[in-house]
Enzyme design. Structure first.
Site, PDB file in Angstrom:
ATOM      1  N   GLY A  48       0.770  -1.253   0.000  1.00 32.20           N
ATOM      2  CA  GLY A  48       0.000   0.000   0.000  1.00 32.20           C
ATOM      3  C   GLY A  48       0.790   1.286   0.000  1.00 32.20           C
ATOM      4  O   GLY A  48       0.318   2.303  -0.499  1.00 32.20           O
ATOM      5  N   GLU A 102       4.010   4.029   6.126  1.00 33.92           N
ATOM      6  CA  GLU A 102       2.797   3.206   5.995  1.00 33.92           C
ATOM      7  C   GLU A 102       1.737   3.986   5.225  1.00 33.92           C
ATOM      8  O   GLU A 102       1.733   5.217   5.244  1.00 33.92           O
ATOM      9  CB  GLU A 102       2.327   2.839   7.415  1.00 33.92           C
ATOM     10  CG  GLU A 102       1.027   2.098   7.514  1.00 33.92           C
ATOM     11  CD  GLU A 102       1.037   0.699   6.923  1.00 33.92           C
ATOM     12  OE1 GLU A 102       1.437   0.552   5.740  1.00 33.92           O
ATOM     13  OE2 GLU A 102       0.621  -0.238   7.605  1.00 33.92           O
ATOM     14  N   ASP A 103       0.840   3.278   4.550  1.00 33.20           N
ATOM     15  CA  ASP A 103      -0.233   3.964   3.831  1.00 33.20           C
ATOM     16  C   ASP A 103      -1.310   4.483   4.776  1.00 33.20           C
ATOM     17  O   ASP A 103      -1.712   5.627   4.705  1.00 33.20           O
ATOM     18  CB  ASP A 103      -0.854   3.055   2.748  1.00 33.20           C
ATOM     19  CG  ASP A 103      -1.308   1.694   3.270  1.00 33.20           C
ATOM     20  OD1 ASP A 103      -1.098   1.385   4.461  1.00 33.20           O
ATOM     21  OD2 ASP A 103      -1.869   0.915   2.464  1.00 33.20           O
ATOM     22  N   ASP A 106      -5.072   2.114  10.861  1.00 30.20           N
ATOM     23  CA  ASP A 106      -6.483   1.886  11.152  1.00 30.20           C
ATOM     24  C   ASP A 106      -6.590   1.500  12.634  1.00 30.20           C
ATOM     25  O   ASP A 106      -6.579   2.360  13.495  1.00 30.20           O
ATOM     26  CB  ASP A 106      -6.943   0.780  10.186  1.00 30.20           C
ATOM     27  CG  ASP A 106      -8.444   0.634  10.095  1.00 30.20           C
ATOM     28  OD1 ASP A 106      -9.096   1.584   9.657  1.00 30.20           O
ATOM     29  OD2 ASP A 106      -8.957  -0.437  10.448  1.00 30.20           O
ATOM     30  N   PHE A 155     -14.103   3.552   4.317  1.00 33.85           N
ATOM     31  CA  PHE A 155     -13.119   2.805   3.528  1.00 33.85           C
ATOM     32  C   PHE A 155     -12.702   3.629   2.311  1.00 33.85           C
ATOM     33  O   PHE A 155     -13.538   4.192   1.608  1.00 33.85           O
ATOM     34  CB  PHE A 155     -13.709   1.457   3.084  1.00 33.85           C
ATOM     35  CG  PHE A 155     -12.675   0.576   2.469  1.00 33.85           C
ATOM     36  CD1 PHE A 155     -11.782  -0.129   3.265  1.00 33.85           C
ATOM     37  CD2 PHE A 155     -12.567   0.466   1.089  1.00 33.85           C
ATOM     38  CE1 PHE A 155     -10.804  -0.930   2.696  1.00 33.85           C
ATOM     39  CE2 PHE A 155     -11.588  -0.334   0.512  1.00 33.85           C
ATOM     40  CZ  PHE A 155     -10.705  -1.034   1.320  1.00 33.85           C
ATOM     41  N   ASP A 162      -5.778  -0.072  -1.847  1.00 34.16           N
ATOM     42  CA  ASP A 162      -6.577  -0.951  -2.695  1.00 34.16           C
ATOM     43  C   ASP A 162      -7.905  -1.352  -2.084  1.00 34.16           C
ATOM     44  O   ASP A 162      -8.097  -1.318  -0.876  1.00 34.16           O
ATOM     45  CB  ASP A 162      -5.802  -2.230  -2.982  1.00 34.16           C
ATOM     46  CG  ASP A 162      -5.732  -3.131  -1.751  1.00 34.16           C
ATOM     47  OD1 ASP A 162      -5.215  -2.664  -0.715  1.00 34.16           O
ATOM     48  OD2 ASP A 162      -6.219  -4.277  -1.811  1.00 34.16           O
ATOM     49  N   ARG A 168      -5.345   0.835  -6.828  1.00 32.86           N
ATOM     50  CA  ARG A 168      -4.077   1.432  -6.358  1.00 32.86           C
ATOM     51  C   ARG A 168      -3.574   2.495  -7.331  1.00 32.86           C
ATOM     52  O   ARG A 168      -2.842   3.414  -6.950  1.00 32.86           O
ATOM     53  CB  ARG A 168      -2.996   0.354  -6.225  1.00 32.86           C
ATOM     54  CG  ARG A 168      -3.280  -0.700  -5.169  1.00 32.86           C
ATOM     55  CD  ARG A 168      -2.019  -1.525  -4.922  1.00 32.86           C
ATOM     56  NE  ARG A 168      -2.260  -2.777  -4.227  1.00 32.86           N
ATOM     57  CZ  ARG A 168      -2.323  -2.921  -2.906  1.00 32.86           C
ATOM     58  NH1 ARG A 168      -2.207  -1.863  -2.126  1.00 32.86           N
ATOM     59  NH2 ARG A 168      -2.531  -4.098  -2.364  1.00 32.86           N
TER      60      ARG A 168
HETATM   61  P1  IMP Z   1      -4.378  -1.806  11.010  1.00 32.35           P
HETATM   62  O1  IMP Z   1      -3.451  -2.906  11.421  1.00 32.35           O
HETATM   63  O2  IMP Z   1      -5.780  -2.060  11.465  1.00 32.35           O
HETATM   64  O3  IMP Z   1      -3.901  -0.441  11.432  1.00 32.35           O
HETATM   65  O4  IMP Z   1      -4.513  -1.914   9.451  1.00 32.35           O
HETATM   66  C1  IMP Z   1      -3.774  -1.189   8.587  1.00 32.35           C
HETATM   67  C2  IMP Z   1      -3.869  -1.793   7.202  1.00 32.35           C
HETATM   68  O5  IMP Z   1      -5.222  -2.064   6.825  1.00 32.35           O
HETATM   69  C3  IMP Z   1      -3.345  -0.808   6.203  1.00 32.35           C
HETATM   70  O6  IMP Z   1      -1.966  -0.969   5.996  1.00 32.35           O
HETATM   71  C4  IMP Z   1      -4.162  -1.127   4.963  1.00 32.35           C
HETATM   72  O7  IMP Z   1      -3.493  -2.130   4.217  1.00 32.35           O
HETATM   73  C5  IMP Z   1      -5.461  -1.660   5.490  1.00 32.35           C
HETATM   74  N1  IMP Z   1      -6.529  -0.634   5.478  1.00 32.35           N
HETATM   75  C6  IMP Z   1      -7.096  -0.037   6.557  1.00 32.35           C
HETATM   76  N2  IMP Z   1      -8.039   0.837   6.200  1.00 32.35           N
HETATM   77  C7  IMP Z   1      -8.063   0.819   4.836  1.00 32.35           C
HETATM   78  C8  IMP Z   1      -8.839   1.543   3.847  1.00 32.35           C
HETATM   79  O8  IMP Z   1      -9.714   2.394   4.147  1.00 32.35           O
HETATM   80  N3  IMP Z   1      -8.577   1.265   2.552  1.00 32.35           N
HETATM   81  C9  IMP Z   1      -7.628   0.341   2.170  1.00 32.35           C
HETATM   82  N4  IMP Z   1      -6.886  -0.344   3.054  1.00 32.35           N
HETATM   83  C10 IMP Z   1      -7.096  -0.110   4.382  1.00 32.35           C
HETATM   84 MG    MG Z   2      -0.614  -1.133   4.593  1.00 32.98          MG
END
Ligand code: IMP
Ligand code: MG
Length: 178
Positions: A48, A102-103, A106, A155, A162, A168
């Site tokens: 990402g 990081e992208d 969340d 989202f 993606d 992407r």
């Molecule tokens: P976390 O471990 O819950 O912080 O998840 C982070 C990962 O979830 C990111 O690196 C993304 O790959 C994916 N992610 C979380 N929210 C989104 C979104 O709104 N769109 C796309 N990917 C997301």
């Molecule tokens: Mg990611």
């Protein structure tokens, strides 16, 4: 406002490319200021973050290096169920100033895992730089020093992010339409 259909969902533009670039520049300027003389090692989390990492690095004007890691998730036998492994750290992190790129953060679980893993390799310091942060979803205690933008819980896709591997390549960021 542009609307795109990706697989079964409809998305609408939420952050245009020019605005993204403006926020990436702001975060790059802060890194230029804070990390001067430290030769930071950017560690970008694939897939990402690849577009963000490429733009960010070109706006960083101090000496710096980059490397890429990938996270592999699989169902484990622990109570939490899911195990995430960090693949591809080949650099010697001993004494390095590390910036995780990081992208989107969340729940924060991915970043927590990254910090735990990188922390075992004796870096001088570890910093988080994320393009996007969903502050209301954060479930773990994390110091997110560099967040280019904060967004609501919806989202999103585009600019490297993606939906089921699609979207992407969109230059802008799009939000799902309910
Ligand atoms: P976390 O471990 O819950 O912080 O998840 C982070 C990962 O979830 C990111 O690196 C993304 O790959 C994916 N992610 C979380 N929210 C989104 C979104 O709104 N769109 C796309 N990917 C997301
Ligand atoms: Mg990611």
């Amino acid at each position: 406002m542009a609307v795109v259909k990706i697989l079964d969902k409809t998305f609408k533009t939420s952050i245009p490319e020019a605005e993204i670039k403006k926020h990436v520049k702001e975060v790059a300027d802060r890194i230029n200021h804070d990390m001067a003389g430290k030769n930071p090692l950017l560690i970008a989390v694939l897939n990402g973050s690849f577009i963000f990492a490429a733009d960010l690095m070109r706006m960083i004007t101090i000496p710096c290096e980059i490397s890429f890691v990938k996270l592999a998730s699989y169902e484990g036998t622990t109570s939490s169920g899911k195990i995430t492994e960090v693949l591809g750290i080949n650099e010697d992190l001993n004494g390095r100033t590390v910036i995780i790129v990081e992208d989107i953060v969340d729940t924060g679980l991915t970043m927590k895992r990254m910090i735990e893993t990188l922390g075992t390799r004796n870096p001088k310091s570890i910093h988080i730089c994320t393009l996007l942060l969903k502050p209301d979803k954060l479930t773990v205690d994390l110091d997110i020093e560099y967040a280019a933008m904060q967004i609501p819980n919806d989202f999103i896709v585009g600019y490297g992010l993606d939906y089921d591997q699609q979207g992407r390549n969109l230059p802008d960021i799009y939000t799902v339409v309910e």
